[in-house]
Design a protein around this motif. Structure first.
Motif, PDB file in Angstrom:
ATOM      1  N   GLN A  48       0.829  -1.197   0.000  1.00  0.00           N
ATOM      2  CA  GLN A  48       0.000   0.000   0.000  1.00  0.00           C
ATOM      3  C   GLN A  48       0.869   1.255   0.000  1.00  0.00           C
ATOM      4  N   SER A  49       0.301   2.364  -0.458  1.00  0.00           N
ATOM      5  CA  SER A  49       1.029   3.624  -0.348  1.00  0.00           C
ATOM      6  C   SER A  49       0.812   4.182   1.059  1.00  0.00           C
ATOM      7  N   ALA A  50       1.825   4.857   1.570  1.00  0.00           N
ATOM      8  CA  ALA A  50       1.786   5.376   2.924  1.00  0.00           C
ATOM      9  C   ALA A  50       0.980   6.663   2.990  1.00  0.00           C
ATOM     10  N   ALA A  51       0.071   6.750   3.959  1.00  0.00           N
ATOM     11  CA  ALA A  51      -0.674   7.986   4.188  1.00  0.00           C
ATOM     12  C   ALA A  51       0.171   8.969   4.986  1.00  0.00           C
ATOM     13  N   ARG A  52       0.981   8.448   5.900  1.00  0.00           N
ATOM     14  CA  ARG A  52       1.835   9.289   6.735  1.00  0.00           C
ATOM     15  C   ARG A  52       3.051   8.473   7.167  1.00  0.00           C
ATOM     16  N   ILE A  53       4.196   9.149   7.202  1.00  0.00           N
ATOM     17  CA  ILE A  53       5.421   8.532   7.716  1.00  0.00           C
ATOM     18  C   ILE A  53       5.949   9.425   8.826  1.00  0.00           C
ATOM     19  N   ILE A  54       6.218   8.816   9.966  1.00  0.00           N
ATOM     20  CA  ILE A  54       6.748   9.534  11.119  1.00  0.00           C
ATOM     21  C   ILE A  54       8.076   8.892  11.501  1.00  0.00           C
ATOM     22  N   VAL A  55       9.102   9.711  11.661  1.00  0.00           N
ATOM     23  CA  VAL A  55      10.399   9.225  12.133  1.00  0.00           C
ATOM     24  C   VAL A  55      10.590   9.787  13.530  1.00  0.00           C
ATOM     25  N   ARG A  56      10.855   8.886  14.486  1.00  0.00           N
ATOM     26  CA  ARG A  56      11.049   9.277  15.878  1.00  0.00           C
ATOM     27  C   ARG A  56      12.448   8.897  16.341  1.00  0.00           C
ATOM     28  N   SER A  57      12.971   9.688  17.258  1.00  0.00           N
ATOM     29  CA  SER A  57      14.219   9.313  17.921  1.00  0.00           C
ATOM     30  C   SER A  57      13.902   8.155  18.865  1.00  0.00           C
ATOM     31  N   LEU A  58      14.923   7.489  19.361  1.00  0.00           N
ATOM     32  CA  LEU A  58      14.687   6.390  20.299  1.00  0.00           C
ATOM     33  C   LEU A  58      14.123   6.887  21.622  1.00  0.00           C
ATOM     34  N   GLU A  59      14.221   8.192  21.867  1.00  0.00           N
ATOM     35  CA  GLU A  59      13.622   8.792  23.066  1.00  0.00           C
ATOM     36  C   GLU A  59      12.142   9.101  22.857  1.00  0.00           C
ATOM     37  N   GLY A  60      11.649   8.964  21.609  1.00  0.00           N
ATOM     38  CA  GLY A  60      10.242   9.179  21.307  1.00  0.00           C
ATOM     39  C   GLY A  60       9.923  10.515  20.681  1.00  0.00           C
ATOM     40  N   LYS A  61      10.905  11.376  20.512  1.00  0.00           N
ATOM     41  CA  LYS A  61      10.686  12.690  19.916  1.00  0.00           C
ATOM     42  C   LYS A  61      10.428  12.557  18.414  1.00  0.00           C
ATOM     43  N   VAL A  62       9.389  13.251  17.912  1.00  0.00           N
ATOM     44  CA  VAL A  62       9.092  13.245  16.479  1.00  0.00           C
ATOM     45  C   VAL A  62      10.142  14.099  15.776  1.00  0.00           C
ATOM     46  N   ILE A  63      10.871  13.490  14.845  1.00  0.00           N
ATOM     47  CA  ILE A  63      11.929  14.166  14.102  1.00  0.00           C
ATOM     48  C   ILE A  63      11.418  14.603  12.727  1.00  0.00           C
ATOM     49  N   VAL A  64      10.667  13.723  12.059  1.00  0.00           N
ATOM     50  CA  VAL A  64      10.125  13.987  10.720  1.00  0.00           C
ATOM     51  C   VAL A  64       8.693  13.483  10.708  1.00  0.00           C
TER      52      VAL A  64
END
Length: 101
Positions: A48-64
């Motif tokens: 499937q195509s992605a609706a949203r991509i989230i990249v998080r640090s290992l601490e849980g902070k949203v980076i992208v």
């Protein structure tokens, strides 16, 4: 003291072990995330195509956080490990461990 017969089965594992929800739906076999590790970008293809991509640090902070994309720019990220959460239009999610060199 006499052992009870049911004690032997106390630690018996089931014959089928599910390693994750994504395995049940087949996302792991069709979803391609490359290159991993990367120096500049991660590409997503298959399934499937992605609706949203989230990249998080290992601490849980949203980076992208990006909507409706198949390419994530990682060139500005610090080297290290990150978690990529890929959300699909049907509400399902897959989490992958990614690395920036």
């Amino acid at each position: 003291m006499k052992k009870r017969s049911h004690d032997r089965n106390l630690f018996k594992l089931p014959s089928t072990i599910v390693t994750g929800i994504a395995d049940q739906f087949g996302f792991t076999s069709t979803l391609k995330l490359y290159p991993n590790p990367t120096q500049n970008t991660w590409n997503l293809s298959g399934g499937q195509s992605a609706a949203r991509i989230i990249v998080r640090s290992l601490e849980g902070k949203v980076i992208v956080e990006q909507d409706n994309t198949s390419t994530i720019d990682a060139s500005y990220l610090e080297p290290g490990h990150y978690l990529m959460i890929i959300e699909f239009n049907d509400g399902s999610k897959v989490t992958r461990s990614v690395m920036k060199q």
